[in-house]
Design an enzyme around this catalytic site. Structure first.
Site, PDB file in Angstrom:
ATOM      1  N   CYS A   5       0.850  -1.189   0.000  1.00  0.00           N
ATOM      2  CA  CYS A   5       0.000   0.000   0.000  1.00  0.00           C
ATOM      3  C   CYS A   5       0.886   1.239   0.000  1.00  0.00           C
ATOM      4  CB  CYS A   5      -0.918  -0.010   1.223  1.00  0.00           C
ATOM      5  SG  CYS A   5      -1.959   1.463   1.339  1.00  0.00           S
ATOM      6  N   CYS A  11      -2.387   7.024   6.416  1.00  0.00           N
ATOM      7  CA  CYS A  11      -3.820   7.002   6.706  1.00  0.00           C
ATOM      8  C   CYS A  11      -4.078   6.640   8.160  1.00  0.00           C
ATOM      9  CB  CYS A  11      -4.549   6.032   5.778  1.00  0.00           C
ATOM     10  SG  CYS A  11      -4.505   4.309   6.288  1.00  0.00           S
ATOM     11  N   CYS A  14      -2.836   1.094   9.544  1.00  0.00           N
ATOM     12  CA  CYS A  14      -1.979  -0.062   9.852  1.00  0.00           C
ATOM     13  C   CYS A  14      -0.694   0.383  10.537  1.00  0.00           C
ATOM     14  CB  CYS A  14      -1.625  -0.810   8.564  1.00  0.00           C
ATOM     15  SG  CYS A  14      -3.034  -1.509   7.717  1.00  0.00           S
ATOM     16  N   CYS A  94      -5.226  -1.622   0.086  1.00  0.00           N
ATOM     17  CA  CYS A  94      -5.433  -1.646   1.532  1.00  0.00           C
ATOM     18  C   CYS A  94      -5.427  -3.083   2.040  1.00  0.00           C
ATOM     19  CB  CYS A  94      -6.759  -0.975   1.877  1.00  0.00           C
ATOM     20  SG  CYS A  94      -7.176  -1.054   3.629  1.00  0.00           S
ATOM     21  N   GLN A 220     -19.224  -6.171  15.501  1.00  0.00           N
ATOM     22  CA  GLN A 220     -17.764  -6.299  15.488  1.00  0.00           C
ATOM     23  C   GLN A 220     -17.247  -6.273  14.056  1.00  0.00           C
ATOM     24  OE1 GLN A 220     -15.669  -6.149  17.862  1.00  0.00           O
ATOM     25  NE2 GLN A 220     -16.735  -6.686  19.745  1.00  0.00           N
ATOM     26  N   TYR A 251     -24.604  -3.030  28.029  1.00  0.00           N
ATOM     27  CA  TYR A 251     -24.043  -2.502  26.778  1.00  0.00           C
ATOM     28  C   TYR A 251     -24.154  -3.582  25.698  1.00  0.00           C
ATOM     29  CZ  TYR A 251     -21.956   0.732  30.152  1.00  0.00           C
ATOM     30  OH  TYR A 251     -21.763   1.631  31.186  1.00  0.00           O
ATOM     31  N   GLU A 272     -29.168  -1.614  26.647  1.00  0.00           N
ATOM     32  CA  GLU A 272     -28.403  -0.809  25.695  1.00  0.00           C
ATOM     33  C   GLU A 272     -29.051   0.575  25.589  1.00  0.00           C
ATOM     34  OE1 GLU A 272     -26.155   0.973  23.096  1.00  0.00           O
ATOM     35  OE2 GLU A 272     -25.594  -1.052  23.701  1.00  0.00           O
ATOM     36  N   ASP A 321     -19.660  -5.064  28.301  1.00  0.00           N
ATOM     37  CA  ASP A 321     -18.843  -4.812  27.116  1.00  0.00           C
ATOM     38  C   ASP A 321     -18.963  -3.325  26.791  1.00  0.00           C
ATOM     39  OD1 ASP A 321     -17.396  -4.902  24.799  1.00  0.00           O
ATOM     40  OD2 ASP A 321     -18.778  -6.203  23.699  1.00  0.00           O
ATOM     41  N   CYS A 348     -12.445  -3.320  25.010  1.00  0.00           N
ATOM     42  CA  CYS A 348     -11.758  -2.983  23.767  1.00  0.00           C
ATOM     43  C   CYS A 348     -10.585  -2.037  24.034  1.00  0.00           C
ATOM     44  CB  CYS A 348     -12.721  -2.381  22.755  1.00  0.00           C
ATOM     45  SG  CYS A 348     -13.603  -0.919  23.334  1.00  0.00           S
TER      46      CYS A 348
END
Length: 392
Positions: A5, A11, A14, A94, A220, A251, A272, A321, A348
């Site tokens: 890439c 960007c 990565c 990408c 996800q 959540y 939620e 979560d 996360c």
């Protein structure tokens, strides 16, 4: 690895592009152990993603320019470059994007180069082209396309729709949507959305269940990695294998975890904030023939201070979560007050988990298992999972 890439490092997508996946996993696990501090020695390891390239099932692309000078400057479609309002990194190579998305993005960019429509200028508030949202089911191959423009768009979208439908794709486009956004915020809004063709959702399958996912539903971004994550949660929730009375999924989003663990409990209750997500959770439960899941649209933080709440009963397990910022102090206090036998914390952002652990420990909980799943290869992000047991 696919062709290199040209936008690596520009960007922001990565950060681990040019090392092996094995080395990436080693670095991520070492970072997680350091983040966990005193609990780092308990980490069971980092489970890899079964797919490393082309795994993202959602992309939000921005219209902008390719960075050329003067008359050589062209309309472009891709990821915003670092420290730039208008230049975007195109996605033909990408490493995170599925091939079908690359074809759709390339076609869209060419169509609007020829249309004469201008990119929306975030300061002057001129132009019309804003974003392209792409979503797909990894296991179903179904693709949803949403074009976001201002209401000043003049181009006839009928040939655009037909061109999309004629693309030679591995999967299949099931819906093409158009969102009109005249606001100043650089975001795709769930307002003034019309269906140009097909339907307004796609289907995905996870662990034997089917989920309808709309353009704006949380899901996800790595379906294959999500199965790894949810298998960990289901294993932790299973306890000694005996059917338990009640579980809370806080959540819960569109109710994915709640439905996956539903065979383990007589009743699962999901909470939620977003009403649209709860509607989707209810529809998906019906779709899967699951009758023991109940979903409510409530703010967890406000529930913590209310006398009458839907969180009734004595849960055996509470699964949380939360967003990246973790649990609020009030939500933490409410979870501890409900006094489940076990808490499963899915993070996360592992640093948020570490910040919240002392409150749960002081409430009588002991962290008994730490593990992690890599849902975001080639990026620094991972999902950490902690099982806590009530020892009081």
């Amino acid at each position: 690895m696919s062709n290199k890439c040209a936008h690596v490092g520009r960007c922001g997508g990565c950060t681990h592009y040019e090392i092996s996946y094995e080395e990436e996993l080693r670095l991520k696990e070492a970072d997680l152990r350091e983040t966990l501090g005193e609990y780092g020695a308990q980490l069971e390891g980092l489970r890899p993603s079964p797919v490393v390239e082309g795994y993202r099932n959602k992309f939000e692309l921005a219209f902008g320019d390719d960075g050329g000078k003067g008359e050589t400057r062209k309309l472009a479609l891709g990821m915003r470059k670092k420290r730039s309002f208008y230049e975007v990194a195109t996605t033909e190579n990408c490493v995170l994007m599925p091939d079908d998305f690359k074809k759709i993005a390339a076609y869209t960019m060419q169509f609007f180069r020829e249309s004469g429509e201008a990119v929306y200028h975030r300061k002057a508030h001129t132009g019309v082209l804003r974003h392209l949202l792409l979503r797909r089911g990894h296991f179903t191959g179904e693709i949803l396309v949403l074009l976001s423009t201002t209401s000043a768009l003049e181009a006839n979208l009928a040939p655009f729709v037909q061109g999309l439908r004629d693309l030679p794709l591995r999967g299949v486009i099931v819906g093409i949507l158009h969102a009109k956004n005249d606001g100043v915020a650089d975001a795709i809004k769930n307002e003034c959305v019309t269906t140009l063709w097909g339907r307004d959702f796609y289907r995905e399958k996870l662990l034997g269940l089917t989920f309808h996912v709309s353009a704006f539903s949380f899901f996800q971004t790595n379906s294959v990695g999500a199965e790894v994550l949810y298998e960990i949660v289901r294993e932790m929730a299973s306890g000694d294998g005996q059917l338990c009375n009640l579980a809370f999924d806080l959540y819960c989003g569109t109710g994915t975890i709640a439905q996956i663990i539903s065979p383990l409990f007589e009743k699962v209750m999901g909470i939620e904030l977003i009403p649209e997500a709860i509607e989707a959770a209810q529809k998906n439960a019906q779709l899967n023939g699951i009758e023991n899941c109940i979903f409510h649209a409530h703010d967890i933080t406000k529930i913590a201070t209310q006398k009458k709440t839907p969180l009734s009963g004595a849960p055996n397990v509470i699964i949380v979560d939360p967003p990246r910022d973790g649990l609020s102090p009030r939500a933490l206090a409410k979870v501890a007050e409900l006094a489940p036998a076990h808490i499963i914390y899915v993070a996360c952002k592992p640093a948020s988990l570490v910040r919240d652990l002392p409150t749960l420990v002081n409430a009588g909980y002991t962290p008994v298992r730490f593990t992690a799943a890599d849902l975001f290869p080639r990026t620094p992000h991972i999902e950490a999972i902690c099982l806590l047991t009530n020892t009081q």
